[in-house]
Design an enzyme around this catalytic site. Structure first.
Site, short mmCIF file in Angstrom:
data_model
loop_
_atom_site.label_atom_id
_atom_site.label_comp_id
_atom_site.label_asym_id
_atom_site.label_seq_id
_atom_site.Cartn_x
_atom_site.Cartn_y
_atom_site.Cartn_z
CG HIS A 190 -1.81 -1.18 1.01
ND1 HIS A 190 -2.78 -1.25 0.11
CD2 HIS A 190 -1.93 -2.27 1.72
CE1 HIS A 190 -3.54 -2.23 0.19
NE2 HIS A 190 -2.94 -3.00 1.38
CB CYS A 193 -3.99 -7.51 4.61
SG CYS A 193 -4.78 -6.43 3.77
#
Lengths: 101, 277
Positions: free
Chosen positions: B195, B238
């Protein structure tokens, strides 16, 4: 006649894998070792989700009296748990290198 | 000449020593600047839309779906649950400031009494147990519905997470930051690897979203889940993707991570609940 037999025996010795069949006790010891390592990685907060399934597979194999497979699963679990501990130690020192530059 | 050299060396040492420990505010500035520079065509507030700020095709589909959001029934249920009195006659509204209306932007917050980070979901369950009710399971279900309703009453309010001048609060923030940047799981990935370092790139067919704005739209209704899920449910996904063992709901590490991540999005508007693929 003796010479070919001797050669064959020698060849078999050279190419033997050295694998010793596992018994119940050694398989259980391997599982215990894997479980201890897993607990260490849990305590460090770096548990992999691949380790517990391997330990469960090893336990199932013991129930089925398949001690060779049980040992193999447990050894694999130990290897992965060790790597996760290594990862925890490495990240303790290096995590900050991931900060945006 | 020697004197000049000594002066230069002393100054260099001072300059190197200053930025060793950045404050949370400095962290937030550089974090937000990173995304603003990387995606200079995107308005800061638009990061609250997550991946749809970066991927126009996905955004078109999402906007078309937004006319009839899939979470409407669950949101209504959340409102009903919020307004249902407990057995002792008290309500959720009695546990929160402003009767629980428009408070999402202040969570997670640091509680100096317990020395812990309190997320909105933890506060909801604390409210229940204080009034003799059983705690609800975390991450999804009724708890996520109540949380989603509370978020909906904060729409447009800007996140204002505080890190008080308390050593324990700073430690919680730093622990969250460390979790975010640490590689974990068999695939050896940190949150930041996807990210921050690879934001906007594709992982298989999915565009990797920016962490700036990640917490603003939670709880989200994911098509994959067919229900609401909290931010910590998303942390689980995740972790599973990188083959790390997910943590229990409201585990200290997850709360600290949520504290850090939400502080990084300070100033962005609350736009939850939202729908996602």
């Amino acid at each position: 006649m003796l010479l070919p037999l001797l050669s064959l025996s020698l060849l078999m010795c050279v190419f033997s894998t050295g694998v010793i069949a596992s018994d119940k006790q050694s398989a259980q010891a391997a599982i215990k070792k894997a479980t201890t390592l897993l607990q260490q990685s849990k305590n460090l907060g770096f548990e992999w989700n691949t380790v517990t399934p391997l330990i469960l597979q090893a336990q199932d194999a013991i129930k089925a009296n398949d001690f060779d497979n049980a040992t193999q699963f447990a050894v694999k679990a130990s290897q992965q748990a060790k790597l996760s501990i290594q990862q925890a130690e490495n990240e303790e020192k290096n995590w900050h290198f991931n900060l945006p530059k | 000449m020697q004197r000049l050299l000594n002066t230069f060396l002393s100054l260099s040492l001072i300059v190197v020593a200053i930025p060793a420990v950045a404050t949370p505010e400095q962290n937030k500035e550089s974090f937000q600047k990173f995304y603003m520079d990387r995606f200079s065509h995107i308005e800061k507030d638009d990061f609250a839309n997550g991946v749809y700020a970066l991927d126009q095709d996905a955004r078109d589909q999402w906007e078309a779906m937004s006319d009839f959001p899939p979470f409407e029934d669950d949101l209504d249920e959340g409102e009903a649950l919020f307004n249902t009195p407990f057995a002792n006659g008290k309500q959720y509204a009695d546990c929160f400031e402003n009767k629980g209306q428009g408070v999402r932007q202040n969570y997670p917050q640091f509680d100096s009494k317990s020395g812990q980070v309190i997320t909105l979901e933890l506060a909801i369950n604390n409210c229940r147990t204080q009034h003799g009710e059983k705690a609800l399971p975390y991450k999804k279900g009724d708890l996520a519905k109540v949380s989603a309703y509370m978020a909906s009453t904060s729409k447009g309010e800007r996140f204002d997470i505080k890190i008080p001048n308390d050593k324990r609060a700073q430690q919680a923030y730093e622990a969250g930051k460390k979790y975010y940047y640490s590689k974990r799981g068999q695939l050896n990935f940190s949150c930041a690897n996807c990210h921050v370092q690879n934001v906007g790139r594709k992982a298989r067919s999915e565009t990797l979203s920016a962490s700036l704005g990640h917490p603003t739209h939670f709880p989200v209704y994911r098509m994959k889940w067919e229900s609401f899920g909290t931010l910590q449910r998303r942390f689980d996904s995740c972790n599973k993707q990188v083959r790390a063992q997910p943590l229990e709901g409201q585990a200290k590490d997850y709360r600290n991570l949520e504290y850090f991540l939400t502080y990084m999005s300070n100033g962005l508007p609350v736009n939850g609940p939202a729908s996602r693929k």
